[in-house]
Design a protein around this motif. Structure first.
Motif, PDB file in Angstrom:
ATOM      1  N   GLU A   1       1.489  14.440 -17.516  1.00  0.00           N
ATOM      2  CA  GLU A   1       0.185  13.674 -17.748  1.00  0.00           C
ATOM      3  C   GLU A   1      -0.718  13.893 -16.432  1.00  0.00           C
ATOM      4  N   GLY A   2      -0.050  13.831 -15.027  1.00  0.00           N
ATOM      5  CA  GLY A   2      -0.994  13.524 -14.013  1.00  0.00           C
ATOM      6  C   GLY A   2      -1.641  14.839 -13.478  1.00  0.00           C
ATOM      7  N   THR A   3      -0.816  16.051 -13.888  1.00  0.00           N
ATOM      8  CA  THR A   3      -1.253  17.444 -13.678  1.00  0.00           C
ATOM      9  C   THR A   3      -2.418  17.735 -14.663  1.00  0.00           C
ATOM     10  N   ALA A   4      -2.567  17.080 -15.754  1.00  0.00           N
ATOM     11  CA  ALA A   4      -3.493  17.388 -16.423  1.00  0.00           C
ATOM     12  C   ALA A   4      -5.048  16.382 -16.426  1.00  0.00           C
ATOM     13  N   ALA A   5      -4.572  15.478 -15.445  1.00  0.00           N
ATOM     14  CA  ALA A   5      -5.834  14.564 -15.374  1.00  0.00           C
ATOM     15  C   ALA A   5      -6.949  14.998 -14.606  1.00  0.00           C
ATOM     16  N   ALA A   6      -8.109  14.667 -15.155  1.00  0.00           N
ATOM     17  CA  ALA A   6      -9.441  15.166 -14.536  1.00  0.00           C
ATOM     18  C   ALA A   6      -9.669  14.640 -13.271  1.00  0.00           C
ATOM     19  N   ILE A   7      -9.331  13.482 -13.209  1.00  0.00           N
ATOM     20  CA  ILE A   7      -9.722  12.553 -12.078  1.00  0.00           C
ATOM     21  C   ILE A   7      -8.474  12.250 -11.120  1.00  0.00           C
ATOM     22  N   LEU A   8      -8.681  12.208  -9.892  1.00  0.00           N
ATOM     23  CA  LEU A   8      -7.718  11.885  -9.061  1.00  0.00           C
ATOM     24  C   LEU A   8      -8.245  10.661  -8.414  1.00  0.00           C
ATOM     25  N   ILE A   9      -7.367   9.554  -8.148  1.00  0.00           N
ATOM     26  CA  ILE A   9      -7.419   8.297  -7.682  1.00  0.00           C
ATOM     27  C   ILE A   9      -6.469   8.361  -6.462  1.00  0.00           C
ATOM     28  N   GLU A  10      -6.737   8.197  -5.409  1.00  0.00           N
ATOM     29  CA  GLU A  10      -5.871   8.279  -4.049  1.00  0.00           C
ATOM     30  C   GLU A  10      -6.073   7.165  -3.167  1.00  0.00           C
TER      31      GLU A  10
ATOM     32  N   VAL B   1       2.411  14.318 -10.369  1.00  0.00           N
ATOM     33  CA  VAL B   1       3.240  15.532 -10.387  1.00  0.00           C
ATOM     34  C   VAL B   1       3.890  15.604 -11.726  1.00  0.00           C
ATOM     35  N   THR B   2       3.661  14.716 -12.617  1.00  0.00           N
ATOM     36  CA  THR B   2       4.034  14.755 -14.016  1.00  0.00           C
ATOM     37  C   THR B   2       3.110  15.542 -15.119  1.00  0.00           C
TER      38      THR B   2
ATOM     39  N   ALA C   1       0.791  -1.189  -0.017  1.00  0.00           N
ATOM     40  CA  ALA C   1      -0.048   0.033   0.003  1.00  0.00           C
ATOM     41  C   ALA C   1       0.734   1.169  -0.200  1.00  0.00           C
ATOM     42  N   ARG C   2       1.933   1.260   0.938  1.00  0.00           N
ATOM     43  CA  ARG C   2       2.826   2.277   0.897  1.00  0.00           C
ATOM     44  C   ARG C   2       3.246   2.701  -0.629  1.00  0.00           C
ATOM     45  N   GLU C   3       3.944   1.628  -1.380  1.00  0.00           N
ATOM     46  CA  GLU C   3       4.342   1.656  -2.444  1.00  0.00           C
ATOM     47  C   GLU C   3       3.386   2.101  -3.579  1.00  0.00           C
ATOM     48  N   VAL C   4       2.351   1.645  -3.570  1.00  0.00           N
ATOM     49  CA  VAL C   4       1.117   2.209  -4.448  1.00  0.00           C
ATOM     50  C   VAL C   4       0.845   3.638  -4.074  1.00  0.00           C
ATOM     51  N   ARG C   5       1.118   4.108  -2.942  1.00  0.00           N
ATOM     52  CA  ARG C   5       0.686   5.533  -2.397  1.00  0.00           C
ATOM     53  C   ARG C   5       1.837   6.352  -3.049  1.00  0.00           C
ATOM     54  N   LYS C   6       3.094   5.766  -3.007  1.00  0.00           N
ATOM     55  CA  LYS C   6       4.054   6.641  -3.483  1.00  0.00           C
ATOM     56  C   LYS C   6       4.360   6.796  -5.225  1.00  0.00           C
ATOM     57  N   ARG C   7       3.647   5.494  -5.778  1.00  0.00           N
ATOM     58  CA  ARG C   7       3.761   5.736  -7.252  1.00  0.00           C
ATOM     59  C   ARG C   7       2.390   6.728  -7.777  1.00  0.00           C
TER      60      ARG C   7
END
Length: 233
Positions: free
Chosen positions: A106-115, A103-104, A91-97
């Motif tokens: 592609e990620g900053t332009a994403a409309a949906i956040l999965i946390e 912060v990339t 779980a810690r590894e998934v949170r880190k990834r």
């Protein structure tokens, strides 16, 4: 993943109207699993896909450590998990990834956040625009300038002149000036006398003082008498 989204819609999953739709979440999950942040770890891909599928199917309550250890990490159902930390480490590894992905560009332009919140294995799905709006700084009014306080004017006080003091009379002033001049003249005379005295005369007086001041008669003898001889002139 399309089967999971269809199943979530058919199950009538209770959803917040402001939350992302199931098809939007599935599209973002596909982008995450194909990204460089998750591409190098098959186990993290399986972990994130499993918890998202369970949550979209309305079965987030079953996301326990034992269930994830069996379904994702292949642990046997009869094995004890008392000292096994593989699920927590995963779980810690998934949170880190996830943090690396968002912060990339592609990620900053994403409309949906999965946390994946800390201390839980059930993921959160949110719109990125709503998160940015809630985290925007609130404009506050500028500091109110302090009110000007009028300082009371202090009346000017005229200087008090002591009329009782008597001025020094002119005769006394003249006498003081005369005494000062006289003292300066005496000092000048003494200094001049000492400066003008011939040292040889002073030595002569000091040498003959015992004889001249004794009052007794004395005889002066000359060792080489002067002899006067007649000259031809």
């Amino acid at each position: 993943m399309s089967r999971t989204a269809t199943h979530a819609d058919e199950a009538g999953l209770a959803r917040d109207p402001s939350a992302p739709r199931a098809d939007e979440i599935v599209g973002q999950l596909r982008a995450l699993l194909a990204s460089p942040a998750f591409h190098g770890s098959k186990r993290c891909q399986q972990f994130l896909e499993f918890v998202c599928e369970k949550s979209l199917a309305g079965d987030a309550g079953s996301l326990k450590e034992r269930a994830i250890a069996i379904e994702v990490f292949g642990r046997r159902p009869d094995s004890g998990l008392g000292e096994d930390t593989i699920v927590r480490v995963g779980a810690r590894e998934v949170r880190k990834r996830l943090a690396q992905y968002y912060v990339t560009p592609e990620g900053t332009a994403a409309a949906i956040l999965i946390e994946l919140p800390s201390g839980s294995y059930a993921p959160d799905f949110r719109y990125a625009a709503a998160v940015k709006q809630s985290s925007a700084p609130v404009e506050t009014a500028g500091p109110v300038p302090p009110a000007e306080v009028a300082t009371p004017s202090v009346p000017e006080i005229a200087p008090v002149i002591d009329t009782a003091a008597k001025p020094v009379s002119r005769p006394f002033k003249g006498l003081a000036v005369a005494l000062g001049c006289l003292g300066l003249a005496v000092l000048a005379a003494v200094g001049f006398a000492r400066w003008s005295t011939d040292p040889r005369e002073e030595a002569f007086q000091k040498f003959w003082a015992p004889v001249l001041d004794s009052g007794d008669s004395f005889v002066i003898g000359v060792g080489h008498p002067i002899v006067y001889q007649p000259s031809r002139r």
